[in-house]
Design a protein around this motif. Structure first.
Motif, PDB file in Angstrom:
ATOM      1  N   ALA A  45       0.819  -1.206   0.000  1.00 55.72           N
ATOM      2  CA  ALA A  45       0.000   0.000   0.000  1.00 55.72           C
ATOM      3  C   ALA A  45       0.855   1.259   0.000  1.00 55.72           C
ATOM      4  O   ALA A  45       0.492   2.270  -0.611  1.00 55.72           O
ATOM      5  CB  ALA A  45      -0.936  -0.012   1.203  1.00 55.72           C
ATOM      6  N   GLN A  46       2.015   1.227   0.659  1.00 57.19           N
ATOM      7  CA  GLN A  46       2.911   2.389   0.698  1.00 57.19           C
ATOM      8  C   GLN A  46       3.348   2.783  -0.717  1.00 57.19           C
ATOM      9  O   GLN A  46       3.388   3.956  -1.060  1.00 57.19           O
ATOM     10  CB  GLN A  46       4.133   2.089   1.562  1.00 57.19           C
ATOM     11  CG  GLN A  46       5.158   3.213   1.564  1.00 57.19           C
ATOM     12  CD  GLN A  46       6.489   2.796   2.185  1.00 57.19           C
ATOM     13  OE1 GLN A  46       6.706   1.633   2.494  1.00 57.19           O
ATOM     14  NE2 GLN A  46       7.374   3.751   2.351  1.00 57.19           N
ATOM     15  N   ILE A  47       3.673   1.795  -1.528  1.00 59.46           N
ATOM     16  CA  ILE A  47       4.108   2.071  -2.900  1.00 59.46           C
ATOM     17  C   ILE A  47       2.945   2.613  -3.717  1.00 59.46           C
ATOM     18  O   ILE A  47       3.098   3.598  -4.442  1.00 59.46           O
ATOM     19  CB  ILE A  47       4.723   0.819  -3.557  1.00 59.46           C
ATOM     20  CG1 ILE A  47       6.016   0.437  -2.843  1.00 59.46           C
ATOM     21  CG2 ILE A  47       4.969   1.047  -5.049  1.00 59.46           C
ATOM     22  CD1 ILE A  47       6.647  -0.860  -3.308  1.00 59.46           C
ATOM     23  N   ALA A  50       2.355   6.192  -2.790  1.00 59.54           N
ATOM     24  CA  ALA A  50       3.397   7.063  -3.337  1.00 59.54           C
ATOM     25  C   ALA A  50       3.188   7.284  -4.833  1.00 59.54           C
ATOM     26  O   ALA A  50       3.365   8.401  -5.340  1.00 59.54           O
ATOM     27  CB  ALA A  50       4.780   6.473  -3.070  1.00 59.54           C
ATOM     28  N   LEU A  51       2.803   6.221  -5.544  1.00 61.19           N
ATOM     29  CA  LEU A  51       2.535   6.339  -6.977  1.00 61.19           C
ATOM     30  C   LEU A  51       1.358   7.281  -7.245  1.00 61.19           C
ATOM     31  O   LEU A  51       1.418   8.122  -8.148  1.00 61.19           O
ATOM     32  CB  LEU A  51       2.248   4.962  -7.591  1.00 61.19           C
ATOM     33  CG  LEU A  51       3.446   4.041  -7.753  1.00 61.19           C
ATOM     34  CD1 LEU A  51       2.979   2.610  -8.001  1.00 61.19           C
ATOM     35  CD2 LEU A  51       4.351   4.527  -8.871  1.00 61.19           C
ATOM     36  N   ASP A  56      -0.491  12.442  -9.280  1.00 63.66           N
ATOM     37  CA  ASP A  56      -1.345  13.626  -9.136  1.00 63.66           C
ATOM     38  C   ASP A  56      -0.532  14.913  -9.099  1.00 63.66           C
ATOM     39  O   ASP A  56      -0.855  15.884  -9.788  1.00 63.66           O
ATOM     40  CB  ASP A  56      -2.196  13.534  -7.868  1.00 63.66           C
ATOM     41  CG  ASP A  56      -3.318  12.509  -7.974  1.00 63.66           C
ATOM     42  OD1 ASP A  56      -3.625  12.068  -9.101  1.00 63.66           O
ATOM     43  OD2 ASP A  56      -3.886  12.159  -6.919  1.00 63.66           O
ATOM     44  N   ILE A  57       0.519  14.920  -8.303  1.00 63.03           N
ATOM     45  CA  ILE A  57       1.260  16.170  -8.120  1.00 63.03           C
ATOM     46  C   ILE A  57       2.074  16.543  -9.351  1.00 63.03           C
ATOM     47  O   ILE A  57       2.231  17.726  -9.658  1.00 63.03           O
ATOM     48  CB  ILE A  57       2.120  16.133  -6.840  1.00 63.03           C
ATOM     49  CG1 ILE A  57       2.418  17.561  -6.383  1.00 63.03           C
ATOM     50  CG2 ILE A  57       3.383  15.351  -7.023  1.00 63.03           C
ATOM     51  CD1 ILE A  57       2.948  17.651  -4.972  1.00 63.03           C
ATOM     52  N   CYS A  86       8.394   8.753  -4.034  1.00 63.93           N
ATOM     53  CA  CYS A  86       7.949   7.706  -4.957  1.00 63.93           C
ATOM     54  C   CYS A  86       9.140   6.904  -5.474  1.00 63.93           C
ATOM     55  O   CYS A  86       9.081   5.675  -5.546  1.00 63.93           O
ATOM     56  CB  CYS A  86       7.155   8.325  -6.105  1.00 63.93           C
ATOM     57  SG  CYS A  86       6.303   7.102  -7.125  1.00 63.93           S
ATOM     58  N   ALA A  87      10.215   7.596  -5.822  1.00 65.91           N
ATOM     59  CA  ALA A  87      11.418   6.896  -6.296  1.00 65.91           C
ATOM     60  C   ALA A  87      11.936   5.944  -5.228  1.00 65.91           C
ATOM     61  O   ALA A  87      12.295   4.798  -5.520  1.00 65.91           O
ATOM     62  CB  ALA A  87      12.496   7.907  -6.680  1.00 65.91           C
TER      63      ALA A  87
END
Length: 121
Positions: A45-47, A50-51, A56-57, A86-87
């Motif tokens: 879920a963390q990945i 982040a994706l 969005d941003i 995200c990276a």
């Protein structure tokens, strides 16, 4: 300079490059999310979070630069942070080629956005 006259001014090469980096990053984040979902949602879920944040941003950041928003510098700084996160999240799955491509695009976008934020402030 008014907002209207700012929009009439051509974008600098650096800003054009940053917009392109943001749009490329947005696309690969979307592709990576789709890939994760097709694989049965095996990405933590963390990945996925982040994706989603990064996709969005980066789109919003590109839009704000293209319309010469007075908030673009702050958005670029925040975008760089989201891309870094995200990276880092994608790099946690080094055996996945899609995640590796995404991490690379996020790194490129973060660097470009950091430079753009500095140039605009």
């Amino acid at each position: 300079m008014t907002q209207q006259s700012a929009a009439a001014t051509p974008m600098s090469k650096e800003m054009q490059d940053c917009v392109q980096a943001c749009m490329a990053c947005h696309s690969i984040c979307e592709e990576t999310m789709s890939s994760c979902l097709r694989m049965g949602g095996q990405a933590p879920a963390q990945i996925m979070g982040a994706l989603m944040d990064c996709a969005d941003i980066t789109r919003m950041c590109a839009d704000m630069m293209m319309r010469r928003s007075p908030l673009a510098a702050e958005m670029c700084a925040m975008c760089a942070r989201a891309c870094d996160l995200c990276a880092e999240a994608c790099a946690a799955m080094p055996d996945d080629a899609q995640m590796t491509r995404c991490a690379e695009a996020c790194h490129r976008c973060a660097e470009s956005c950091r430079a753009m934020a500095s140039a605009m402030m």
